[in-house]
Enzyme design. Structure first.
Site, PDB file in Angstrom:
ATOM      1  N   THR A  33       0.295  -1.517  -0.184  1.00 35.20           N
ATOM      2  CA  THR A  33      -0.040   0.302   0.019  1.00 35.20           C
ATOM      3  C   THR A  33       1.495   0.977   0.050  1.00 35.20           C
ATOM      4  O   THR A  33       2.119   1.035  -0.369  1.00 35.20           O
ATOM      5  CB  THR A  33      -0.906  -0.193   1.190  1.00 35.20           C
ATOM      6  OG1 THR A  33      -1.792   1.124   1.339  1.00 35.20           O
ATOM      7  CG2 THR A  33      -0.146   0.431   2.189  1.00 35.20           C
ATOM      8  N   ASN A  34      -0.088   2.529   0.401  1.00 35.29           N
ATOM      9  CA  ASN A  34       1.044   3.674   0.604  1.00 35.29           C
ATOM     10  C   ASN A  34       1.086   4.161   1.523  1.00 35.29           C
ATOM     11  O   ASN A  34      -0.043   3.956   2.489  1.00 35.29           O
ATOM     12  CB  ASN A  34       0.644   3.846  -0.757  1.00 35.29           C
ATOM     13  CG  ASN A  34      -0.578   4.504  -1.041  1.00 35.29           C
ATOM     14  OD1 ASN A  34      -1.286   5.401  -0.541  1.00 35.29           O
ATOM     15  ND2 ASN A  34      -1.123   4.242  -2.463  1.00 35.29           N
ATOM     16  N   ASP A  35       1.315   5.891   1.279  1.00 34.28           N
ATOM     17  CA  ASP A  35       0.877   6.596   2.664  1.00 34.28           C
ATOM     18  C   ASP A  35      -0.058   7.439   2.874  1.00 34.28           C
ATOM     19  O   ASP A  35      -0.803   8.223   3.887  1.00 34.28           O
ATOM     20  CB  ASP A  35       2.214   7.504   2.892  1.00 34.28           C
ATOM     21  CG  ASP A  35       3.456   6.892   3.981  1.00 34.28           C
ATOM     22  OD1 ASP A  35       3.391   6.225   4.858  1.00 34.28           O
ATOM     23  OD2 ASP A  35       4.610   6.890   2.981  1.00 34.28           O
ATOM     24  N   SER A  36      -1.373   7.357   1.674  1.00 32.61           N
ATOM     25  CA  SER A  36      -2.679   7.853   1.787  1.00 32.61           C
ATOM     26  C   SER A  36      -3.122   7.711   2.884  1.00 32.61           C
ATOM     27  O   SER A  36      -3.587   6.855   2.715  1.00 32.61           O
ATOM     28  CB  SER A  36      -3.305   8.032   0.483  1.00 32.61           C
ATOM     29  OG  SER A  36      -4.301   8.695   0.295  1.00 32.61           O
TER      30      SER A  36
END
Ligand code: CTP
Ligand code: CA
Length: 226
Positions: A33-36
């Site tokens: 996933t990512n930091d959003s």
């Protein structure tokens, strides 16, 4: 008009917002996933609802709580977000793609937990479908707003995305700058239209950025023949 809406500029309009970071599964207990945080998208959904719109928020991973008066559809992967958006695209008047969609996903998902073995493990990834580009290709009457997260050459890359994905507006943020981007309460954005830069906003709370953006969207839609 909704009881919770304090204004009416978007009464009768259907607004679709995507938010959060997609998660791409490796196995039943692991994902990429990512930091959003989803905060920008949630603020936009709230700002649209406050203007009387009928708002559906399609959210991947996020820390933001649900919003009163906004329909929340939860998804996990880019593929699920694509399906959720396409199902609702024809009925939408405005689509805002604030989600941080994974560009790649694991080629295969293990049905059971991957056990450790060798010292090195190489993951094979494949491209996901570009949701915004797909929407741009299938656009009929919708007003399409994309985001662009950049760390350099912001204007050039943002305009490139606007043209390539057939957007009406692109909201660019320089995520290398302090006070902008992922997982913060503030953002610093520049809004681009077909003719280039429309507006560069100072560092603002994401709620204020959302209000500015909605104002801009309403104004641009009035310019554009429906
Ligand atoms: N986007 C999308 N589907 C993807 C990837 C991105 O819909 N598979 C959307 C994002 O929601 C955002 C816009 O495209 O509105 C731009 O995302 P960004 O990551 O900045 O651009 P990319 O086109 O993915 O290019 P790159 O990451 O290489 O800069
Ligand atoms: Ca990307």
């Amino acid at each position: 008009k909704h009881w919770f809406a304090s204004r009416t500029e978007l009464a009768g309009k259907s607004v679709l917002v995507t938010a959060g970071g997609t998660a791409e599964r490796l196995d039943p207990v692991r994902f990429l996933t990512n930091d959003s945080s989803g905060k920008m998208g949630f603020a936009l959904a709230e700002a649209a609802a406050n203007r009387g719109a009928d708002v559906t928020l399609i959210a991947a991973r996020t820390t933001a709580p649900p919003i009163v008066g906004v329909k929340l559809v939860r998804v996990e992967s880019a593929e699920q977000m694509l399906q959720a958006v396409l199902e609702r695209y024809d009925a939408a008047d405005i689509v805002i793609k604030a989600a941080a969609v994974a560009d790649y996903r694991p080629v295969s998902q293990a049905p059971t937990k991957i056990k450790k073995s060798e010292e090195k493990l190489v993951l094979e990834l494949e491209r996901t479908t570009d949701i915004l580009k797909t929407l741009g290709e299938r656009k009929t009457h919708q007003f399409l707003v994309g985001f662009a997260a950049e760390t350099e050459q912001v204007a050039q890359y943002a305009m490139d995305k606007l043209r390539r994905k057939n957007c009406d507006l692109v909201v660019a943020n320089d995520v290398s700058q302090d006070g902008a981007g992922f997982n913060l309460d503030t953002n610093v954005v520049q809004i681009f239209g077909k003719d280039g830069l429309i507006e560069a906003l100072p560092q603002l709370h994401k709620r204020e950025v959302a209000d500015h953006l909605l104002e801009r969207i309403v104004r641009q839609m009035q310019k554009k023949p429906a």
